[in-house]
Design an enzyme around this catalytic site. Sequence first.
Site, PDB file in Angstrom:
ATOM      1  N   HIS A 103      -2.523   7.129   4.509  1.00  0.00           N
ATOM      2  CA  HIS A 103      -3.119   5.914   3.949  1.00  0.00           C
ATOM      3  C   HIS A 103      -4.340   5.557   4.795  1.00  0.00           C
ATOM      4  CE1 HIS A 103      -3.695   2.030   2.302  1.00  0.00           C
ATOM      5  NE2 HIS A 103      -3.141   1.346   3.289  1.00  0.00           N
ATOM      6  N   ASN A 110     -10.187   0.507   2.447  1.00  0.00           N
ATOM      7  CA  ASN A 110      -8.772   0.531   2.087  1.00  0.00           C
ATOM      8  C   ASN A 110      -8.643   0.162   0.606  1.00  0.00           C
ATOM      9  OD1 ASN A 110      -6.055   0.046   1.696  1.00  0.00           O
ATOM     10  ND2 ASN A 110      -5.776  -1.174   3.542  1.00  0.00           N
ATOM     11  N   CYS A 146       0.817  -1.216   0.000  1.00  0.00           N
ATOM     12  CA  CYS A 146       0.000   0.000   0.000  1.00  0.00           C
ATOM     13  C   CYS A 146       0.852   1.267   0.000  1.00  0.00           C
ATOM     14  CB  CYS A 146      -0.940   0.000   1.202  1.00  0.00           C
ATOM     15  SG  CYS A 146      -2.151  -1.321   1.143  1.00  0.00           S
TER      16      CYS A 146
HETATM   17  N1  COA Z   1     -17.018  -8.779  12.114  1.00  0.00           N
HETATM   18  C1  COA Z   1     -17.267  -9.152  13.370  1.00  0.00           C
HETATM   19  N2  COA Z   1     -16.325  -9.640  14.189  1.00  0.00           N
HETATM   20  C2  COA Z   1     -15.096  -9.740  13.705  1.00  0.00           C
HETATM   21  C3  COA Z   1     -14.761  -9.381  12.386  1.00  0.00           C
HETATM   22  C4  COA Z   1     -15.795  -8.891  11.580  1.00  0.00           C
HETATM   23  N3  COA Z   1     -15.575  -8.493  10.308  1.00  0.00           N
HETATM   24  N4  COA Z   1     -13.445  -9.593  12.187  1.00  0.00           N
HETATM   25  C5  COA Z   1     -12.963 -10.082  13.331  1.00  0.00           C
HETATM   26  N5  COA Z   1     -13.955 -10.190  14.253  1.00  0.00           N
HETATM   27  C6  COA Z   1     -13.852 -10.657  15.631  1.00  0.00           C
HETATM   28  C7  COA Z   1     -12.677 -11.546  15.866  1.00  0.00           C
HETATM   29  O1  COA Z   1     -12.964 -12.876  15.515  1.00  0.00           O
HETATM   30  C8  COA Z   1     -12.457 -11.378  17.336  1.00  0.00           C
HETATM   31  O2  COA Z   1     -13.373 -12.186  18.021  1.00  0.00           O
HETATM   32  P1  COA Z   1     -12.985 -12.910  19.401  1.00  0.00           P
HETATM   33  O3  COA Z   1     -12.661 -11.791  20.363  1.00  0.00           O
HETATM   34  O4  COA Z   1     -14.224 -13.663  19.734  1.00  0.00           O
HETATM   35  O5  COA Z   1     -11.814 -13.762  19.075  1.00  0.00           O
HETATM   36  C9  COA Z   1     -12.840  -9.932  17.599  1.00  0.00           C
HETATM   37  O6  COA Z   1     -13.634  -9.532  16.472  1.00  0.00           O
HETATM   38  C10 COA Z   1     -11.658  -9.015  17.726  1.00  0.00           C
HETATM   39  O7  COA Z   1     -10.757  -9.272  16.653  1.00  0.00           O
HETATM   40  P2  COA Z   1      -9.436  -8.473  16.474  1.00  0.00           P
HETATM   41  O8  COA Z   1      -8.701  -9.042  15.284  1.00  0.00           O
HETATM   42  O9  COA Z   1      -8.684  -8.372  17.760  1.00  0.00           O
HETATM   43  O10 COA Z   1     -10.017  -7.031  16.103  1.00  0.00           O
HETATM   44  P3  COA Z   1      -9.252  -5.685  15.929  1.00  0.00           P
HETATM   45  O11 COA Z   1      -9.885  -4.664  16.766  1.00  0.00           O
HETATM   46  O12 COA Z   1      -7.762  -5.864  16.002  1.00  0.00           O
HETATM   47  O13 COA Z   1      -9.594  -5.306  14.421  1.00  0.00           O
HETATM   48  C11 COA Z   1      -8.638  -5.264  12.227  1.00  0.00           C
HETATM   49  C12 COA Z   1      -9.178  -6.125  13.342  1.00  0.00           C
HETATM   50  C13 COA Z   1      -8.252  -6.156  11.067  1.00  0.00           C
HETATM   51  C14 COA Z   1      -9.724  -4.297  11.776  1.00  0.00           C
HETATM   52  C15 COA Z   1      -7.412  -4.474  12.759  1.00  0.00           C
HETATM   53  O14 COA Z   1      -6.522  -5.346  13.397  1.00  0.00           O
HETATM   54  C16 COA Z   1      -6.671  -3.752  11.675  1.00  0.00           C
HETATM   55  O15 COA Z   1      -7.194  -2.849  11.048  1.00  0.00           O
HETATM   56  N6  COA Z   1      -5.390  -4.082  11.449  1.00  0.00           N
HETATM   57  C17 COA Z   1      -4.573  -3.419  10.487  1.00  0.00           C
HETATM   58  C18 COA Z   1      -4.955  -3.876   9.118  1.00  0.00           C
HETATM   59  C19 COA Z   1      -4.323  -3.052   8.047  1.00  0.00           C
HETATM   60  O16 COA Z   1      -4.011  -1.915   8.223  1.00  0.00           O
HETATM   61  N7  COA Z   1      -4.174  -3.674   6.879  1.00  0.00           N
HETATM   62  C20 COA Z   1      -3.785  -3.041   5.699  1.00  0.00           C
HETATM   63  C21 COA Z   1      -2.336  -2.788   5.597  1.00  0.00           C
HETATM   64  S1  COA Z   1      -2.028  -1.837   4.177  1.00  0.00           S
END
Ligand code: COA
Length: 330
Positions: free
Chosen positions: A255, A285, A114
């Site tokens: 970004h 994104n 990205c």
């Molecule tokens: N809908 C509902 N629940 C979801 C879900 C969705 N789409 N995706 C994950 N969950 C759940 C998980 O299973 C987890 O459940 P659990 O607590 O029962 O295990 C819970 O939500 C929390 O998951 P977690 O991964 O800790 O959430 P988070 O707050 O870290 O958010 C992201 C996840 C992916 C949104 C976040 O980590 C993120 O944005 N990371 C960076 C990604 C990024 O920038 N990528 C691009 C790079 S260019």
Amino acid sequence: MTIQAVVSGLGTYAPSKVLTNHDLERIVDTNDEWILTRTGIRERHIAAPEETTTDMALRASKLALAEAELKADQLDFIIVATNTPDTLFPSTAARLQARLSSSPIPGFDLQAGCTGLIYALAMGSTLIQNGTYRRILLVGADKLSSITDYQDRTTAVLFGDAAGAMVLEAKTDTDKGVLASYLKADGRGGDLLSLPAGGSRLPASEETVRDRQHFLKMNGNETFRFAVKAMPEAVEEGLRAAGLTVDAMDLLVPHQANLRIIDAAVRRFNLDPDRVVVNIDRYGNTSVATIPLALDDARREGRLKDGNIVVLVAFGAGLTWGSNVIRWGH
Ligand code: COA
């Protein structure tokens, strides 16, 4: 006589089909409230099945060229940042050249996750400042829907499709243009965000298809942790390379991967919201297209003014991260 690389044209394109959080509720086990509070995303644009990365790049490029009042055959070079080229080869840049004009000019694809558009702007501005070329088309285009696993709720909600293009031109009678760039890559974090199959390491096979290895895989938590460190570092180091500090920054164009990552940078620098562009709610994104989309929105809202010090900053697969510092205008 110093040659400056100024942005003389900017164009963006997002496909007409909109996929809302509520639409996603019918595809994976998720809900609008989770997506909105964890990411800041409400909806994203999705290309039609037959619409390619090059198709989107072409639309954005035509708008950028029109604004720069240039014809395609006046260009010297094309750089396309993409993670989803139409094909591994020929390049998207070569395909775009053929669609834009019959003049054979050089061009190549640049793959830096990205952070691709930041890399492209750094490369393009250097080629202009050292006198190699005078007019360069830079494009960031990605059809992330083609590598998104709509059975995986942890990634399916994040991504959208779009393209952005900029015309960079040589100017000598101005203090505007790209002032500095800061680029980094650290492959030790490569597994955090990758497309496992389809390259020479794991060519397409029945197994790779069965195991869904042609879809993007991400460790969201670790990527998040990396991003909240990488973004402020890139902002500070880019400004430092330009001989400036955060106080001089009029507009931060980050970004758009997760609103909470942007908010962390805002808090870190204690920035007034007026100085930060956020439009993740409407596009999700879009990888290399987030920054041109955000610049275009800021401009439409009258927040991007001639002479402004604008900092573009991104992070992504690689891992890569970086920034460009621009005195806006031409
Ligand atoms: N809908 C509902 N629940 C979801 C879900 C969705 N789409 N995706 C994950 N969950 C759940 C998980 O299973 C987890 O459940 P659990 O607590 O029962 O295990 C819970 O939500 C929390 O998951 P977690 O991964 O800790 O959430 P988070 O707050 O870290 O958010 C992201 C996840 C992916 C949104 C976040 O980590 C993120 O944005 N990371 C960076 C990604 C990024 O920038 N990528 C691009 C790079 S260019």
